[in-house]
Motif scaffolding. Structure first.
Motif, PDB file in Angstrom:
ATOM      1  N   GLY A  55      26.593  16.993 -24.447  1.00 26.24           N
ATOM      2  CA  GLY A  55      27.660  16.109 -24.913  1.00 26.24           C
ATOM      3  C   GLY A  55      27.986  15.029 -23.902  1.00 26.24           C
ATOM      4  N   LEU A  56      28.052  15.401 -22.626  1.00 28.34           N
ATOM      5  CA  LEU A  56      28.332  14.401 -21.588  1.00 28.34           C
ATOM      6  C   LEU A  56      27.185  13.415 -21.437  1.00 28.34           C
ATOM      7  CD1 LEU A  56      30.099  16.480 -18.806  1.00 28.34           C
ATOM      8  CD2 LEU A  56      31.093  14.720 -20.247  1.00 28.34           C
ATOM      9  N   THR A  57      25.960  13.868 -21.638  1.00 30.30           N
ATOM     10  CA  THR A  57      24.817  12.952 -21.610  1.00 30.30           C
ATOM     11  C   THR A  57      24.970  11.894 -22.695  1.00 30.30           C
ATOM     12  OG1 THR A  57      23.371  14.730 -20.799  1.00 30.30           O
ATOM     13  CG2 THR A  57      22.305  12.794 -21.775  1.00 30.30           C
ATOM     14  N   ALA A  58      25.326  12.327 -23.895  1.00 22.85           N
ATOM     15  CA  ALA A  58      25.553  11.376 -24.993  1.00 22.85           C
ATOM     16  C   ALA A  58      26.739  10.464 -24.693  1.00 22.85           C
ATOM     17  CB  ALA A  58      25.787  12.144 -26.295  1.00 22.85           C
ATOM     18  N   TYR A  59      27.775  11.006 -24.063  1.00 20.57           N
ATOM     19  CA  TYR A  59      28.969  10.214 -23.729  1.00 20.57           C
ATOM     20  C   TYR A  59      28.613   9.066 -22.788  1.00 20.57           C
ATOM     21  CZ  TYR A  59      33.512   9.139 -21.592  1.00 20.57           C
ATOM     22  OH  TYR A  59      34.631   8.488 -21.104  1.00 20.57           O
ATOM     23  N   HIS A  60      27.905   9.384 -21.711  1.00 16.07           N
ATOM     24  CA  HIS A  60      27.570   8.344 -20.734  1.00 16.07           C
ATOM     25  C   HIS A  60      26.477   7.408 -21.256  1.00 16.07           C
ATOM     26  CE1 HIS A  60      30.179   9.913 -17.655  1.00 16.07           C
ATOM     27  NE2 HIS A  60      29.616  11.115 -17.726  1.00 16.07           N
ATOM     28  N   TRP A  61      25.623   7.889 -22.154  1.00 14.74           N
ATOM     29  CA  TRP A  61      24.558   7.053 -22.712  1.00 14.74           C
ATOM     30  C   TRP A  61      25.143   5.862 -23.477  1.00 14.74           C
ATOM     31  CZ3 TRP A  61      19.292   7.345 -22.196  1.00 14.74           C
ATOM     32  CH2 TRP A  61      18.533   6.550 -23.062  1.00 14.74           C
ATOM     33  N   ARG A  62      26.272   6.084 -24.125  1.00 21.00           N
ATOM     34  CA  ARG A  62      26.885   5.031 -24.945  1.00 21.00           C
ATOM     35  C   ARG A  62      27.751   4.068 -24.141  1.00 21.00           C
ATOM     36  NH1 ARG A  62      27.787   9.589 -28.403  1.00 21.00           N
ATOM     37  NH2 ARG A  62      29.943   9.707 -27.642  1.00 21.00           N
ATOM     38  N   ARG A  63      27.904   4.287 -22.851  1.00 18.30           N
ATOM     39  CA  ARG A  63      28.790   3.459 -22.054  1.00 18.30           C
ATOM     40  C   ARG A  63      28.051   2.738 -20.936  1.00 18.30           C
ATOM     41  NH1 ARG A  63      31.559   7.123 -24.496  1.00 18.30           N
ATOM     42  NH2 ARG A  63      33.765   6.823 -24.974  1.00 18.30           N
ATOM     43  N   ARG A  64      28.516   1.564 -20.641  1.00 21.95           N
ATOM     44  CA  ARG A  64      28.000   0.804 -19.502  1.00 21.95           C
ATOM     45  C   ARG A  64      28.992   0.975 -18.368  1.00 21.95           C
ATOM     46  NH1 ARG A  64      24.408   1.186 -22.308  1.00 21.95           N
ATOM     47  NH2 ARG A  64      23.029  -0.374 -23.236  1.00 21.95           N
ATOM     48  N   GLU A  65      28.693   1.873 -17.444  1.00 21.80           N
ATOM     49  CA  GLU A  65      29.638   2.194 -16.383  1.00 21.80           C
ATOM     50  C   GLU A  65      28.903   2.386 -15.075  1.00 21.80           C
ATOM     51  OE1 GLU A  65      31.452   5.891 -17.468  1.00 21.80           O
ATOM     52  OE2 GLU A  65      29.543   6.828 -17.986  1.00 21.80           O
ATOM     53  N   ARG A  66      29.673   2.479 -14.017  1.00 20.79           N
ATOM     54  CA  ARG A  66      29.111   2.650 -12.683  1.00 20.79           C
ATOM     55  C   ARG A  66      28.433   4.017 -12.556  1.00 20.79           C
ATOM     56  NH1 ARG A  66      32.674   2.058  -7.113  1.00 20.79           N
ATOM     57  NH2 ARG A  66      30.905   1.850  -5.671  1.00 20.79           N
ATOM     58  N   HIS A  67      27.301   4.059 -11.914  1.00 18.44           N
ATOM     59  CA  HIS A  67      26.518   5.290 -11.705  1.00 18.44           C
ATOM     60  C   HIS A  67      26.121   5.947 -13.030  1.00 18.44           C
ATOM     61  CE1 HIS A  67      27.628   4.774  -7.568  1.00 18.44           C
ATOM     62  NE2 HIS A  67      28.915   5.078  -7.789  1.00 18.44           N
ATOM     63  N   ARG A  68      25.914   5.131 -14.044  1.00 19.24           N
ATOM     64  CA  ARG A  68      25.604   5.649 -15.377  1.00 19.24           C
ATOM     65  C   ARG A  68      24.324   6.485 -15.374  1.00 19.24           C
ATOM     66  NH1 ARG A  68      22.366   2.969 -19.318  1.00 19.24           N
ATOM     67  NH2 ARG A  68      22.639   3.813 -21.435  1.00 19.24           N
ATOM     68  N   ARG A  69      23.266   5.987 -14.758  1.00 16.30           N
ATOM     69  CA  ARG A  69      21.983   6.710 -14.774  1.00 16.30           C
ATOM     70  C   ARG A  69      22.083   8.049 -14.056  1.00 16.30           C
ATOM     71  NH1 ARG A  69      17.374   2.021 -13.639  1.00 16.30           N
ATOM     72  NH2 ARG A  69      17.766   0.828 -15.558  1.00 16.30           N
TER      73      ARG A  69
END
Length: 649
Positions: free
Chosen positions: A416-430
């Motif tokens: 779920g958190l992988t999907a959460y960060h995948w949809r956002r452009r944020e710092r340290h996203r990768r």
């Protein structure tokens, strides 16, 4: 005057708390570490032992060397999951943990996988922790007596009693549970820390003895030639790793119980989570390392435990050594018992959250007498006791049911958190995507390993329960949605006006008394087109006597109508009469059923109530409404005995 049941509840649980006190029932970080982390920290008492149970019968004494790399792998998973759940508690600051993560990112239906995983895990956790705690007490008696004792036969009743005590403590409210259950976690940390320090000192001076791996009752030592070198090595290591995964159960409790933290909830929960993981890592590594050096070996019947042997070896004999052993074992038993308290905090919160989404019965959303989710606590208690009885409080049998649930929840949280960060452009996203995806993959691998290696030892039950549980939750939700769609249908203007041209009221008569007079009075007050007093003649003699008494009384102006009921099927006769009366759709019918109530136990025993049965029999008739009119007989008797004439209220 309060009812007897309420007075008993008040005496047992204390004064009721008002809803405005919910904000006061929060935990400080120190208390939260003791309450919510007890499950996680206490699992170090048996995690290493469960790994040795797999390794020793195959690898013999080499198992104590293999224990360390397997423990290292467990600690790497711990680090990975700690980073993952630190992200969870900062983003999702409401109780639910992986359930909330899955629901927000994959939708409510997929989230039920996490819901079932967590609910199953909580139930099994109660049984495992309590059984392991009782093992600690039995182990103390074993070591002090130098062999098995009568305590071995008390494993089940002691464990059941502890579960009931935990339920009682939690029914009193969150704050009481916190004060009661926080201290043992710190005592356990001090006790194991003392064992490790004393063992380190004795090890450096060359005076640390070994346990006897050939003692009667110990698991028989295998040899590498017994299958270790013939293709079984990977399978055995994987089984040991799966068993060791039980050391990480409870890691999700903080995210599931985040609502119990004070503001700012996310930051306080993260700090407590990191502290808990550090303590757990030190304890697991310490217990495994000490087992590596002392050769403390599991016993077939679970007693004495590995950690009990380590304490016995570290402290030695004599009065001082005996006192140290007692301290360690009592602290271990207490923290394991209070570790079983963590589900009593997390399960009700999670169940209420799932019920709010209409995937569980709504009763689970209601707070009880002391602001605790009482229905959730009672449900958890009943199922955990049943599981305890089925397994006879055996930790080894229960562990086979254990880690699948919690690692499935870990998988859902990471995905779920992988999907959460995948949809956002944020710092340290990768980096965040990589860490959470790795946590999900590793957790899924543990689930698969556990399901395969433990399938014949009981894991098959969890494998079967999971899809059935998910189906049941989705089925409940579908029923709630169907009902909501029906009841929420928009009606045209004036839909609240009566459809029928004629309104009749039936008053069901059993005898002529104050309860009947009250019902007749009420019938007149609703001003129907016609009132009929109905008596179903089951006993002909009683019916004739009633008719004569009715004719002789001046208390009522409504004539009595006798309806033949030769087959004595009272409800069937009532349904037939109501159906005939409302046939055609031009008549609506209200049935008034007098109910005589009794506050004393003898009155309830001597009189059976049929009012609810009559109401239930008529509920499917669309033009019929049923009203039950209670009359307090006990109160009327007190009035009469006091010298006053009772009224039909």
């Amino acid at each position: 005057m309060d009812r007897l049941a309420y007075r008993v509840k008040r005496r047992l649980l204390g004064k009721p708390l008002t809803t405005s006190r919910i904000g006061d029932e929060k935990l400080t970080n120190g208390t939260a570490l003791g309450v919510l982390a007890s499950d996680c920290i206490s699992s170090s008492a048996y995690g290493s032992e469960e790994m040795l149970r797999v390794l020793v019968p195959v690898a013999g004494l080499a198992a104590f060397s293999l224990l360390m790399p397997v423990t290292g792998a467990i600690l790497l998973v711990l680090i990975l999951l700690t980073v993952c759940y630190s992200d969870v508690v900062m983003i999702y600051t409401r109780a639910g943990g992986s359930y909330v993560v899955a629901r927000e990112n994959f939708g409510p239906n997929v989230a039920q996988i996490a819901a079932v995983a967590l609910l199953v895990d909580y139930i099994v956790t109660v049984a495992v922790q309590v059984s392991a705690g009782t093992n600690a007490i039995v182990s103390l008696a074993h070591l002090m007596a130098g062999g098995p004792t009568t305590m071995d036969h008390l494993q089940l009743p002691i464990s059941a009693g502890v579960i009931l005590f935990l339920a009682y403590g939690n029914l009193r409210g969150v704050r009481e549970a916190g004060r009661l259950f926080a201290l043992p976690a710190y005592l356990f940390m001090a006790a194991v820390g003392l064992v490790l320090v004393v063992s380190a000192v004795r090890g450096l001076t060359g005076s640390l003895p070994h346990a006897d791996p050939h003692a009667p009752g110990a698991i028989p030592l295998g040899t590498p030639a017994g299958g270790w070198l013939y293709g079984a090595s990977l399978f055995i290591v994987l089984r040991a790793f799966a068993n060791g995964g039980s050391s990480l159960t409870g890691l999700e409790a903080i995210s599931n119980g985040i609502s119990a933290f004070r503001e700012p909830q996310g930051r306080n929960a993260r700090r407590t989570l990191i502290a808990m993981s550090c303590v757990l890592g030190v304890l697991v590594l310490g217990v495994s390392t000490l087992a590596h050096f002392t050769h403390a070996i599991p016993y077939t019947d679970g007693s004495p435990t590995v950690i009990a042997q380590e304490a016995h070896v570290a402290f030695g004999g004599g009065a001082l050594g005996g006192a140290g052993l007692v301290f360690v074992q009592l602290a271990t038993a207490l923290v394991l018992y209070t570790g079983a308290n963590t589900p009593f905090t997390g399960f009700p919160y999670l169940a209420s959250f799932v019920a709010e989404d209409r995937f569980l019965p709504r009763q689970l959303t209601r707070r009880g007498h002391r602001l605790a989710f009482s229905n959730g606590i009672v449900s958890l208690t009943v199922v955990a006791l049943a599981l305890l009885l089925v397994t006879r409080a055996s930790v080894d049998k229960l562990v086979a049911l254990y880690a699948i649930g919690v690692f499935t929840a870990f998988t859902m949280a990471g995905a779920g958190l992988t999907a959460y960060h995948w949809r956002r452009r944020e710092r340290h996203r990768r980096l965040k995507i990589g860490v959470n995806a790795l946590a999900a993959l590793v957790s899924a691998a543990v689930v698969l390993i556990f399901a395969v290696t433990k399938f014949t030892e009981g894991a098959w039950l969890v494998v079967v329960v999971f899809p059935l549980g998910v189906w049941a939750l989705i089925r409940i939700n579908r029923e709630y949605r169907r009902e909501a769609a029906l009841l929420g249908t928009i009606q045209p203007p004036g839909a609240d006006r009566p459809r029928n041209r004629r309104h009749l009221v039936f008053v069901l008569v059993e005898t002529i008394d104050l309860a009947t007079i009250k019902a007749l009075r009420y019938a007149h007050e609703v001003r129907p087109d016609e009132i009929r007093a109905i008596h179903f003649a089951i006993d002909d003699a009683h019916a004739r006597e009633l008719a004569a008494a009715w004719e002789a009384t001046a208390a009522t102006s409504v004539p009595l109508e006798l309806v033949e009921c030769p087959d004595r099927r009272l409800r069937h006769a009532m349904v037939e009469l109501a159906g005939r009366t409302t046939e055609g759709g031009a008549t609506s019918l209200t049935v008034l059923v007098p109910r005589r109530t009794y506050s004393n136990a003898l009155g309830k025993l001597l009189h059976r109530g049929t009012a609810e049965e009559m109401a239930k029999a008529l509920e499917h008739l669309s033009s019929v409404a049923v009203t039950i009119l209670p009359f307090d007989v006990s109160r009327a008797l007190h009035t009469l005995e006091a010298g006053s004439a009772p009224e039909p209220e």
